[in-house]
Design a protein around this motif. Structure first.
Motif, PDB file in Angstrom:
ATOM      1  N   ALA A  33       0.784  -0.958   0.388  1.00 45.13           N
ATOM      2  CA  ALA A  33      -0.014   0.075   0.393  1.00 45.13           C
ATOM      3  C   ALA A  33       0.539   0.921  -0.026  1.00 45.13           C
ATOM      4  CB  ALA A  33      -0.765  -0.213   0.666  1.00 45.13           C
ATOM      5  N   THR A  34       1.481   1.594   0.933  1.00 42.80           N
ATOM      6  CA  THR A  34       3.287   2.700   0.846  1.00 42.80           C
ATOM      7  C   THR A  34       3.907   3.169  -0.487  1.00 42.80           C
ATOM      8  OG1 THR A  34       3.197   1.995   3.158  1.00 42.80           O
ATOM      9  CG2 THR A  34       4.480   3.273   1.836  1.00 42.80           C
ATOM     10  N   TYR A  35       3.997   1.944  -1.430  1.00 39.88           N
ATOM     11  CA  TYR A  35       4.835   1.564  -2.896  1.00 39.88           C
ATOM     12  C   TYR A  35       3.396   2.375  -3.349  1.00 39.88           C
ATOM     13  CZ  TYR A  35       6.266   0.043  -7.132  1.00 39.88           C
ATOM     14  OH  TYR A  35       6.467  -0.020  -8.432  1.00 39.88           O
ATOM     15  N   LEU A  36       2.472   1.808  -3.199  1.00 42.95           N
ATOM     16  CA  LEU A  36       1.324   1.700  -4.553  1.00 42.95           C
ATOM     17  C   LEU A  36       1.001   3.661  -3.742  1.00 42.95           C
ATOM     18  CD1 LEU A  36      -1.354  -0.736  -4.636  1.00 42.95           C
ATOM     19  CD2 LEU A  36       0.651  -0.193  -6.655  1.00 42.95           C
ATOM     20  N   ARG A  37       1.027   4.088  -3.285  1.00 41.42           N
ATOM     21  CA  ARG A  37       0.405   5.362  -2.625  1.00 41.42           C
ATOM     22  C   ARG A  37       1.701   6.500  -3.399  1.00 41.42           C
ATOM     23  NH1 ARG A  37      -0.478   3.967   2.875  1.00 41.42           N
ATOM     24  NH2 ARG A  37      -2.889   3.322   2.858  1.00 41.42           N
ATOM     25  N   GLU A  38       2.896   6.170  -3.295  1.00 40.82           N
ATOM     26  CA  GLU A  38       4.127   6.376  -3.543  1.00 40.82           C
ATOM     27  C   GLU A  38       4.052   6.876  -5.222  1.00 40.82           C
ATOM     28  OE1 GLU A  38       7.632   5.703  -1.945  1.00 40.82           O
ATOM     29  OE2 GLU A  38       7.354   5.418  -0.271  1.00 40.82           O
ATOM     30  N   ARG A  39       4.014   5.938  -5.980  1.00 43.62           N
ATOM     31  CA  ARG A  39       3.479   5.458  -7.567  1.00 43.62           C
ATOM     32  C   ARG A  39       2.515   6.287  -8.477  1.00 43.62           C
ATOM     33  NH1 ARG A  39       8.109   4.685  -8.311  1.00 43.62           N
ATOM     34  NH2 ARG A  39       7.796   3.184 -10.584  1.00 43.62           N
ATOM     35  N   VAL A  40       0.784   6.430  -6.971  1.00 41.84           N
ATOM     36  CA  VAL A  40       0.035   6.973  -8.183  1.00 41.84           C
ATOM     37  C   VAL A  40       0.424   8.494  -7.498  1.00 41.84           C
ATOM     38  CG1 VAL A  40      -2.030   7.636  -6.670  1.00 41.84           C
ATOM     39  CG2 VAL A  40      -1.617   5.992  -6.705  1.00 41.84           C
ATOM     40  N   LYS A  41       0.916   8.876  -6.955  1.00 43.05           N
ATOM     41  CA  LYS A  41       1.762  10.394  -6.876  1.00 43.05           C
ATOM     42  C   LYS A  41       2.391  10.960  -7.878  1.00 43.05           C
ATOM     43  CE  LYS A  41       1.284  10.959  -1.526  1.00 43.05           C
ATOM     44  NZ  LYS A  41       1.955  10.822  -0.580  1.00 43.05           N
ATOM     45  N   ALA A  42       3.336   9.341  -8.041  1.00 38.94           N
ATOM     46  CA  ALA A  42       4.360   9.853  -9.284  1.00 38.94           C
ATOM     47  C   ALA A  42       3.753   9.638 -10.630  1.00 38.94           C
ATOM     48  CB  ALA A  42       5.657   8.887  -9.316  1.00 38.94           C
ATOM     49  N   TRP A  43       3.030   8.493 -11.046  1.00 39.41           N
ATOM     50  CA  TRP A  43       2.412   8.365 -12.170  1.00 39.41           C
ATOM     51  C   TRP A  43       0.903   8.476 -12.448  1.00 39.41           C
ATOM     52  CZ3 TRP A  43       5.592   3.298 -12.542  1.00 39.41           C
ATOM     53  CH2 TRP A  43       6.865   3.788 -13.453  1.00 39.41           C
ATOM     54  N   THR A  44       0.253   8.862 -13.328  1.00 38.47           N
ATOM     55  CA  THR A  44      -1.387   8.388 -13.694  1.00 38.47           C
ATOM     56  C   THR A  44      -1.653   6.971 -13.173  1.00 38.47           C
ATOM     57  OG1 THR A  44      -0.795   7.355 -16.145  1.00 38.47           O
ATOM     58  CG2 THR A  44      -0.435   9.843 -16.103  1.00 38.47           C
ATOM     59  N   ALA A  45      -3.202   6.942 -13.350  1.00 43.91           N
ATOM     60  CA  ALA A  45      -3.624   6.086 -12.916  1.00 43.91           C
ATOM     61  C   ALA A  45      -2.649   3.985 -13.786  1.00 43.91           C
ATOM     62  CB  ALA A  45      -4.722   5.478 -12.564  1.00 43.91           C
ATOM     63  N   ARG A  46      -3.664   4.916 -14.967  1.00 42.72           N
ATOM     64  CA  ARG A  46      -3.223   3.496 -16.047  1.00 42.72           C
ATOM     65  C   ARG A  46      -1.984   2.881 -16.785  1.00 42.72           C
ATOM     66  NH1 ARG A  46      -5.210   5.543 -21.971  1.00 42.72           N
ATOM     67  NH2 ARG A  46      -6.894   4.641 -21.066  1.00 42.72           N
ATOM     68  N   ARG A  47      -1.163   4.387 -16.052  1.00 43.57           N
ATOM     69  CA  ARG A  47       0.518   3.733 -16.171  1.00 43.57           C
ATOM     70  C   ARG A  47       1.238   2.227 -14.938  1.00 43.57           C
ATOM     71  NH1 ARG A  47       6.247   6.655 -16.982  1.00 43.57           N
ATOM     72  NH2 ARG A  47       7.554   5.019 -16.987  1.00 43.57           N
ATOM     73  N   LEU A  48       0.511   2.626 -13.976  1.00 40.99           N
ATOM     74  CA  LEU A  48       0.661   2.185 -12.787  1.00 40.99           C
ATOM     75  C   LEU A  48      -0.650   1.173 -13.047  1.00 40.99           C
ATOM     76  CD1 LEU A  48       1.224   2.027  -9.474  1.00 40.99           C
ATOM     77  CD2 LEU A  48      -1.484   2.770  -9.142  1.00 40.99           C
ATOM     78  N   PHE A  49      -1.392   0.796 -13.506  1.00 43.16           N
ATOM     79  CA  PHE A  49      -2.155  -0.801 -14.117  1.00 43.16           C
ATOM     80  C   PHE A  49      -1.551  -1.023 -14.713  1.00 43.16           C
ATOM     81  CE2 PHE A  49      -4.937  -2.382 -15.862  1.00 43.16           C
ATOM     82  CZ  PHE A  49      -6.086  -3.526 -15.362  1.00 43.16           C
ATOM     83  N   ARG A  50      -0.909  -0.503 -16.074  1.00 41.52           N
ATOM     84  CA  ARG A  50       0.276  -1.548 -16.539  1.00 41.52           C
ATOM     85  C   ARG A  50       1.608  -2.100 -15.731  1.00 41.52           C
ATOM     86  NH1 ARG A  50       1.688   2.148 -20.809  1.00 41.52           N
ATOM     87  NH2 ARG A  50       0.633   4.570 -20.329  1.00 41.52           N
ATOM     88  N   GLU A  51       1.678  -1.081 -14.688  1.00 44.66           N
ATOM     89  CA  GLU A  51       3.133  -1.624 -14.154  1.00 44.66           C
ATOM     90  C   GLU A  51       2.599  -3.073 -13.281  1.00 44.66           C
ATOM     91  OE1 GLU A  51       5.641   0.014 -10.396  1.00 44.66           O
ATOM     92  OE2 GLU A  51       5.422   1.392 -12.015  1.00 44.66           O
ATOM     93  N   ILE A  52       1.132  -2.974 -12.506  1.00 44.57           N
ATOM     94  CA  ILE A  52       0.937  -3.887 -11.748  1.00 44.57           C
ATOM     95  C   ILE A  52       0.794  -5.613 -12.493  1.00 44.57           C
ATOM     96  CG2 ILE A  52      -0.637  -4.844 -10.478  1.00 44.57           C
ATOM     97  CD1 ILE A  52      -1.089  -1.769  -9.315  1.00 44.57           C
TER      98      ILE A  52
END
Length: 52
Positions: A33-52
């Protein structure tokens, strides 16, 4: 304590070891959850979804 270890301590006249409290580990979900919060701040949701 295992009975074999207890027997060893009794035979040798040694005192059983005293262990302290274990350090609590953070749960994997908390770290994720901590990692995802940091990633959401840095990137868009679409890019985050592709990363996961």
């Amino acid at each position: 304590m295992d009975r074999k270890n207890a027997r060893k301590y009794v035979e040798r006249g040694l005192e059983a070891p005293k262990y302290g409290q274990r350090k609590q580990n953070t749960m994997f979900g908390d770290r994720l959850a901590t990692y995802l919060r940091e990633r959401v701040k840095a990137w868009t949701a679409r890019r985050l979804f592709r990363e996961i």
